[in-house]
Scaffold this motif. Sequence first.
Motif, PDB file in Angstrom:
ATOM      1  N   LEU A  12       0.839  -1.187   0.000  1.00  0.00           N
ATOM      2  CA  LEU A  12       0.000   0.000   0.000  1.00  0.00           C
ATOM      3  C   LEU A  12       0.877   1.241   0.000  1.00  0.00           C
ATOM      4  CD1 LEU A  12      -1.776  -2.314   1.472  1.00  0.00           C
ATOM      5  CD2 LEU A  12      -3.248  -0.401   1.935  1.00  0.00           C
ATOM      6  N   ARG A  14       0.845   5.830  -0.559  1.00  0.00           N
ATOM      7  CA  ARG A  14       0.104   7.081  -0.652  1.00  0.00           C
ATOM      8  C   ARG A  14       1.056   8.161  -1.164  1.00  0.00           C
ATOM      9  NH1 ARG A  14      -0.378   8.526   5.809  1.00  0.00           N
ATOM     10  NH2 ARG A  14       1.841   8.970   6.078  1.00  0.00           N
ATOM     11  N   PHE A  57      -8.977  -4.704   2.483  1.00  0.00           N
ATOM     12  CA  PHE A  57     -10.076  -4.308   3.367  1.00  0.00           C
ATOM     13  C   PHE A  57     -10.019  -5.057   4.696  1.00  0.00           C
ATOM     14  CE2 PHE A  57     -14.445  -4.908   4.946  1.00  0.00           C
ATOM     15  CZ  PHE A  57     -14.726  -3.579   5.266  1.00  0.00           C
ATOM     16  N   THR A  60      -6.788  -3.824   6.691  1.00  0.00           N
ATOM     17  CA  THR A  60      -6.555  -2.403   6.969  1.00  0.00           C
ATOM     18  C   THR A  60      -7.828  -1.597   7.162  1.00  0.00           C
ATOM     19  OG1 THR A  60      -6.581  -1.682   4.657  1.00  0.00           O
ATOM     20  CG2 THR A  60      -4.453  -2.463   5.556  1.00  0.00           C
ATOM     21  N   LEU A  62      -9.496  -0.418   4.664  1.00  0.00           N
ATOM     22  CA  LEU A  62      -9.672   0.440   3.491  1.00  0.00           C
ATOM     23  C   LEU A  62     -10.674  -0.180   2.530  1.00  0.00           C
ATOM     24  CD1 LEU A  62      -5.975   1.416   2.788  1.00  0.00           C
ATOM     25  CD2 LEU A  62      -7.816   2.998   3.329  1.00  0.00           C
ATOM     26  N   CYS A  93      -3.577   4.035  -1.529  1.00  0.00           N
ATOM     27  CA  CYS A  93      -4.503   4.277  -0.418  1.00  0.00           C
ATOM     28  C   CYS A  93      -5.352   5.495  -0.731  1.00  0.00           C
ATOM     29  CB  CYS A  93      -3.738   4.528   0.884  1.00  0.00           C
ATOM     30  SG  CYS A  93      -3.123   3.043   1.627  1.00  0.00           S
ATOM     31  N   GLY A  95      -7.704   7.552   1.322  1.00  0.00           N
ATOM     32  CA  GLY A  95      -8.064   7.697   2.723  1.00  0.00           C
ATOM     33  C   GLY A  95      -7.022   7.034   3.603  1.00  0.00           C
ATOM     34  N   GLU A  96      -7.345   6.914   4.859  1.00  0.00           N
ATOM     35  CA  GLU A  96      -6.425   6.325   5.828  1.00  0.00           C
ATOM     36  C   GLU A  96      -6.940   4.964   6.299  1.00  0.00           C
ATOM     37  OE1 GLU A  96      -3.405   7.234   7.185  1.00  0.00           O
ATOM     38  OE2 GLU A  96      -3.398   8.727   5.586  1.00  0.00           O
ATOM     39  N   PRO A  97      -6.031   4.020   6.528  1.00  0.00           N
ATOM     40  CA  PRO A  97      -6.450   2.739   7.100  1.00  0.00           C
ATOM     41  C   PRO A  97      -7.113   2.951   8.464  1.00  0.00           C
ATOM     42  CG  PRO A  97      -4.192   2.618   6.309  1.00  0.00           C
ATOM     43  CD  PRO A  97      -4.598   4.061   6.251  1.00  0.00           C
ATOM     44  N   ASP A  98      -8.000   2.066   8.836  1.00  0.00           N
ATOM     45  CA  ASP A  98      -8.700   2.130  10.116  1.00  0.00           C
ATOM     46  C   ASP A  98      -7.763   1.657  11.226  1.00  0.00           C
ATOM     47  OD1 ASP A  98     -10.302   1.628  12.382  1.00  0.00           O
ATOM     48  OD2 ASP A  98     -12.018   1.062  11.151  1.00  0.00           O
TER      49      ASP A  98
END
Length: 140
Positions: A12, A14, A57, A60, A62, A93, A95-98
């Motif tokens: 991943l 960014r 998903f 992470t 996402l 990516c 957005g940001e991973p949870d």
Amino acid sequence: MSELLHRIKVFLYRHDAAEPDYLLLKPAQGFDALWGPVQGALGFGDKIEAAVQRRVFEDTGLPPQATPLDLGAPARWTVGDEDVFEWCFGYPCVGEPDPRVLEEHWAAHRWASFPEAYPSLGLEFDRNAIMRLHTMLRAA
């Protein structure tokens, strides 16, 4: 007769700055307790893009909002009576991973620039894959 196993590894990344950052993940224990990418088994009949998005998903948090970038050059090795193929992908990516999902699945995680990420990866194959990804992203 050997068993054939297919695995995926997903790096991943960014673009928050001029150069990309890469998400490094560290499992809790075992041989796999080295810094590396998202990874998992590719099941019989799985479509690669869907498997990559599902693994990203699950590991992470996402959502599947991007198309995986095939890094080519899969690795192959034999362990006992198992032949293992690993297919590597880059994944942007959005957005940001949870953080809750990351903490549930990984002992540690961090974003790293290429000069930090490359020597941190525990396996030579992972270093080769991130080098290919970094070269592809810089050429784009």
